[in-house]
Structure formats: C-alpha cells, structure tokens
Design a protein around this motif. Structure first.
Motif, PDB file in Angstrom:
ATOM      1  N   SER A  68       0.807  -1.222   0.000  1.00 31.78           N
ATOM      2  CA  SER A  68       0.000   0.000   0.000  1.00 31.78           C
ATOM      3  C   SER A  68       0.841   1.275   0.000  1.00 31.78           C
ATOM      4  CB  SER A  68      -0.918   0.017   1.235  1.00 31.78           C
ATOM      5  OG  SER A  68      -0.152   0.139   2.436  1.00 31.78           O
ATOM      6  N   SER A  70       2.519   2.777  -2.167  1.00 30.11           N
ATOM      7  CA  SER A  70       2.408   3.670  -3.328  1.00 30.11           C
ATOM      8  C   SER A  70       1.501   4.851  -3.010  1.00 30.11           C
ATOM      9  CB  SER A  70       1.852   2.904  -4.533  1.00 30.11           C
ATOM     10  OG  SER A  70       0.523   2.464  -4.279  1.00 30.11           O
ATOM     11  N   ALA A  71       0.548   4.632  -2.102  1.00 28.36           N
ATOM     12  CA  ALA A  71      -0.392   5.694  -1.741  1.00 28.36           C
ATOM     13  C   ALA A  71       0.282   6.847  -1.012  1.00 28.36           C
ATOM     14  CB  ALA A  71      -1.511   5.117  -0.876  1.00 28.36           C
ATOM     15  N   THR A  74       3.842   8.195  -4.035  1.00 26.11           N
ATOM     16  CA  THR A  74       3.526   8.946  -5.254  1.00 26.11           C
ATOM     17  C   THR A  74       3.073  10.384  -4.967  1.00 26.11           C
ATOM     18  OG1 THR A  74       1.400   7.762  -5.269  1.00 26.11           O
ATOM     19  CG2 THR A  74       3.084   7.015  -6.804  1.00 26.11           C
ATOM     20  N   LEU A 232      -4.853  11.723  -8.345  1.00 29.58           N
ATOM     21  CA  LEU A 232      -4.151  10.735  -7.528  1.00 29.58           C
ATOM     22  C   LEU A 232      -4.968  10.356  -6.303  1.00 29.58           C
ATOM     23  CD1 LEU A 232      -1.465   9.293  -7.837  1.00 29.58           C
ATOM     24  CD2 LEU A 232      -0.424  11.027  -6.371  1.00 29.58           C
ATOM     25  N   ASN A 235      -7.808   7.910  -7.227  1.00 25.92           N
ATOM     26  CA  ASN A 235      -7.311   6.556  -7.470  1.00 25.92           C
ATOM     27  C   ASN A 235      -6.863   5.886  -6.178  1.00 25.92           C
ATOM     28  OD1 ASN A 235      -4.878   4.599  -8.543  1.00 25.92           O
ATOM     29  ND2 ASN A 235      -6.549   4.769 -10.016  1.00 25.92           N
ATOM     30  N   THR A 236      -6.304   6.657  -5.253  1.00 24.95           N
ATOM     31  CA  THR A 236      -5.900   6.107  -3.956  1.00 24.95           C
ATOM     32  C   THR A 236      -7.111   5.687  -3.141  1.00 24.95           C
ATOM     33  OG1 THR A 236      -3.940   7.527  -3.935  1.00 24.95           O
ATOM     34  CG2 THR A 236      -4.620   6.574  -1.833  1.00 24.95           C
ATOM     35  N   ILE A 239      -8.361   2.218  -3.760  1.00 18.97           N
ATOM     36  CA  ILE A 239      -7.715   1.125  -3.021  1.00 18.97           C
ATOM     37  C   ILE A 239      -8.507   0.815  -1.759  1.00 18.97           C
ATOM     38  CG2 ILE A 239      -5.604   0.329  -1.903  1.00 18.97           C
ATOM     39  CD1 ILE A 239      -4.040   2.332  -3.604  1.00 18.97           C
ATOM     40  N   THR A 323      -5.158  -2.744  -7.369  1.00 22.89           N
ATOM     41  CA  THR A 323      -5.455  -1.317  -7.510  1.00 22.89           C
ATOM     42  C   THR A 323      -4.279  -0.476  -7.030  1.00 22.89           C
ATOM     43  OG1 THR A 323      -7.791  -1.836  -7.079  1.00 22.89           O
ATOM     44  CG2 THR A 323      -7.154   0.480  -7.010  1.00 22.89           C
ATOM     45  N   ALA A 324      -3.607  -0.943  -5.987  1.00 21.26           N
ATOM     46  CA  ALA A 324      -2.419  -0.237  -5.493  1.00 21.26           C
ATOM     47  C   ALA A 324      -1.297  -0.256  -6.535  1.00 21.26           C
ATOM     48  CB  ALA A 324      -1.934  -0.869  -4.190  1.00 21.26           C
ATOM     49  N   ASN A 327      -2.209   2.254  -9.022  1.00 24.18           N
ATOM     50  CA  ASN A 327      -1.999   3.567  -8.425  1.00 24.18           C
ATOM     51  C   ASN A 327      -0.541   3.989  -8.516  1.00 24.18           C
ATOM     52  OD1 ASN A 327      -1.200   4.993  -5.558  1.00 24.18           O
ATOM     53  ND2 ASN A 327      -3.117   5.789  -6.376  1.00 24.18           N
ATOM     54  N   GLY A 331       0.591   6.986 -10.925  1.00 28.75           N
ATOM     55  CA  GLY A 331       1.224   8.105 -10.238  1.00 28.75           C
ATOM     56  C   GLY A 331       2.593   8.436 -10.804  1.00 28.75           C
TER      57      GLY A 331
END
Length: 349
Positions: A68, A70-71, A74, A232, A235-236, A239, A323-324, A327, A331
């Motif tokens: 997770s 990336s949340a 990015t 962003l 899209n986050t 998740i 989804t992550a 993301n 990103g």
C-alpha cells in the motif's frame, strides 16, 4: 603420524617430524571438532536464532502492508515534481527526508489499524491482515513498532524544519494533521468505524501529502498542489474502497459501518468505477488543452479494465493490491508527465 588411544575413547593424533611440516595436515583435529557432540547444539542454536530473526523481520515488514506504500510515495513525488516546475530545482535531501517521514507515518497508521481491528474482533482467520490473528506478532510488538515509526516520523519532521524554509507553524500543521489522521483512522474515535474512513484517506493520501511535499521544497503553502492531487487522490481512495467492499460481510458482523456497507454492492461498484476512471478523464482534458505529456498516465488505462470486470463479478480477492499497483504506475507516469511538460504549459490556477 601415530594414533594413541586414550581411555576415554578420544584419539590423539601425533604429527611426525620435528616441526610437523613434513606434508601431514591437522585435518583430524578439525574433523573431530566439527563432529564433537557439543558442536552440533551450538551450530543448530545459531541457525535457530538466525531463522527466528529472519522470521521476525519478515513479520514486521508484512505487518506494514508494503503493497500500500504507493499511496504515500507517489504524492511525495508529485508534490516535488510540481515544486520543480515552479522553482526550477528540487532539493533531493529534503525529498528523501520527506518521503521517509510520510512513509513511516503511513506504516504506523497501518499498524494502528491492525491493532484496533484485532482488539475489536474485526480481523479473523479469513482476513487479509492476520498479523495478530495468526500470532505472527504479539499485540505489544505491534504497539511498540508503531510508536517507533511515529517517533522516526517526528524526527524527520524536525530535520525538515532545519532543512526547509517553510514556517514552523505551517510544517507542524500539515505534518501533525497527517499523523493525527493516520492514528484516528482506527485509533481513538475510530473514523473508519463510523463511515468516515474514506474521507480521511481521500484528504490525507492526496491533497495533504502532495501539499506537504511541495511546501517543504518551495518554503510556502499553495493551493496549486491541492488541485493537482485530485486524480491521484481519487485513485488512492479506490484502493480503500475496494478493500472495504471486500470486507463488507465481516465488517457487518463486527458491528462497524463503512461507506461500502451504507451504499451496498451495486453502488459500491459504481463508486469504484468513478474513482478508477475519472482520473483518466482529467488526464485527457489536461493532455488536449495544455500539454501532451499529460497523456502519459493513459498508458495504464488497459490495467483498469480487468479490475472493473473483477469488481463487477464480485471477485474481490487481491483487488486492493492490484489497484495499489495501478496507483503506483499511474502516479509515476503522472509525475513524469509533469516533469516533461514544457515550461509554462501547465495550468497554474
């Protein structure tokens, strides 16, 4: 070389020659040392310690839910890219310290979530996070690890104050706002349990993180990062929403309320599609009206359709992780699009 048998059954090897250098080696002694009964427990004991340390380290890493991250990473990259386009340069030391600060707060928030979900009886044997359910870690280990990460984050915030020209009250407002959100998501009043978790994630892992990364670079607060953070952030949020939709039954049984429970499976599917595809619409607008480099995130669009089909068929397994991944890639392409945009081509509001 002669062999002398002693009463206790241990053989003594005597090397021939005055100095023992006539071609005979002391391999017998080494073999005996290796084969001695007391050597085996020492070797096996060390192996057990090493194995335990590896297991413990792996358990701590898995408890952080690194898929997770990336949340949180990015938005930092996006805020720094915006600072680069505005100021023409970026301080990589500040960028790294900022990334660590946001990352450890995110990780600590995940640990708080693990602890409170377990203590409230939400996590079970079929849950995605079974760190405490399977006794991989003890509750006190999770609490201690979370406290350490929050402390590291505060240390990074102090270092940012020394490195950046951003005013202390502004830095503290954004940083401790994010830290408080990561804790209150499940700790304290538990915003997640009263259908407010989506709002927290939408704000924290979007506008707030992007603004923080931008502000420590340029030294002042600006509305610009909030606007650029919207694709962003949506899209986050996808998740989290996919995660809550997957856990609807167990969350209902535990007596908590999430947005996915309130709106049901059908509207959850509609909301997931909105969160998944609206960012691509925004990128199309930016690419056609401002600069073609903003079309780079559209390269990830083929990854979104399988997620939509899987969600529609209600096969929610691994959707949050997939989804992550989307993301992260979207990103990164978004950040590259901003960096590659010609000077003055991006809208400055």
């Amino acid at each position: 070389m002669a062999v002398v048998q002693k009463p206790n059954g241990v053989e003594t090897f005597v090397l021939a020659g005055s100095n023992g250098l006539n071609g005979t080696r002391q391999s017998g002694l080494n073999d005996m040392a290796r084969n001695h009964p007391s050597a085996a427990p020492r070797v096996s004991g060390m192996s057990r310690v090493k194995s335990h340390l590896k297991y413990k380290c792996a358990a701590y890493v898995l408890a952080l839910r690194p898929w997770s991250f990336s949340a949180s990473l990015t938005p930092v990259a996006l805020g720094s890219a915006l600072a680069y386009k505005l100021e023409g340069s970026v301080d990589f030391v500040i960028l790294m310290v900022c990334a660590v600060a946001v990352l450890v707060v995110h990780g600590a928030g995940n640990l708080v979530n693990t602890y409170y979900d377990f203590s409230k009886g939400i996590d079970h044997k079929k849950s995605d996070d079974r760190t405490l359910v399977d006794e991989i870690l003890a509750p006190q280990d999770v609490v201690m690890f979370g406290a350490v990460l929050y402390s590291v984050g505060c240390l990074c915030a102090t270092l940012l104050y020394c490195l950046s020209s951003l005013r202390l009250e502004h830095l503290a407002l954004i940083y401790f706002g994010g830290l408080s959100s990561s804790f209150l998501y499940t700790g304290g009043i538990g915003l997640k349990y009263v259908a407010l978790g989506d709002v927290v994630i939408l704000i924290t892992f979007g506008p707030l993180a992007v603004m923080f990364a931008h502000a420590v670079q340029v030294g002042y607060l600006s509305v610009l990062p909030l606007v650029y953070a919207v694709p962003l952030a949506l899209n986050t949020e996808a998740i989290l929403h996919s995660n809550n939709t997957r856990d609807m039954d167990s969350d209902k049984h535990a007596g908590i309320v999430t947005l996915a429970i309130l709106i049901g499976p059908t509207l959850s599917y509609v909301l997931y599609n909105f969160l998944l595809f609206v960012p691509y619409v925004l990128f199309c607008i930016l690419a056609t009206h401002y600069t073609i480099s903003m079309a780079l995130p559209l390269l990830t669009l083929p990854m979104a359709f399988p997620l939509e089909r899987q969600f529609r068929s209600q096969c929610y397994s691994k959707i949050p992780q997939k989804t992550a991944k989307l993301n992260l890639l979207m990103g990164l392409f978004y950040v590259f699009g901003i960096i590659l945009a010609p000077q003055g081509s991006l809208p400055l509001m």
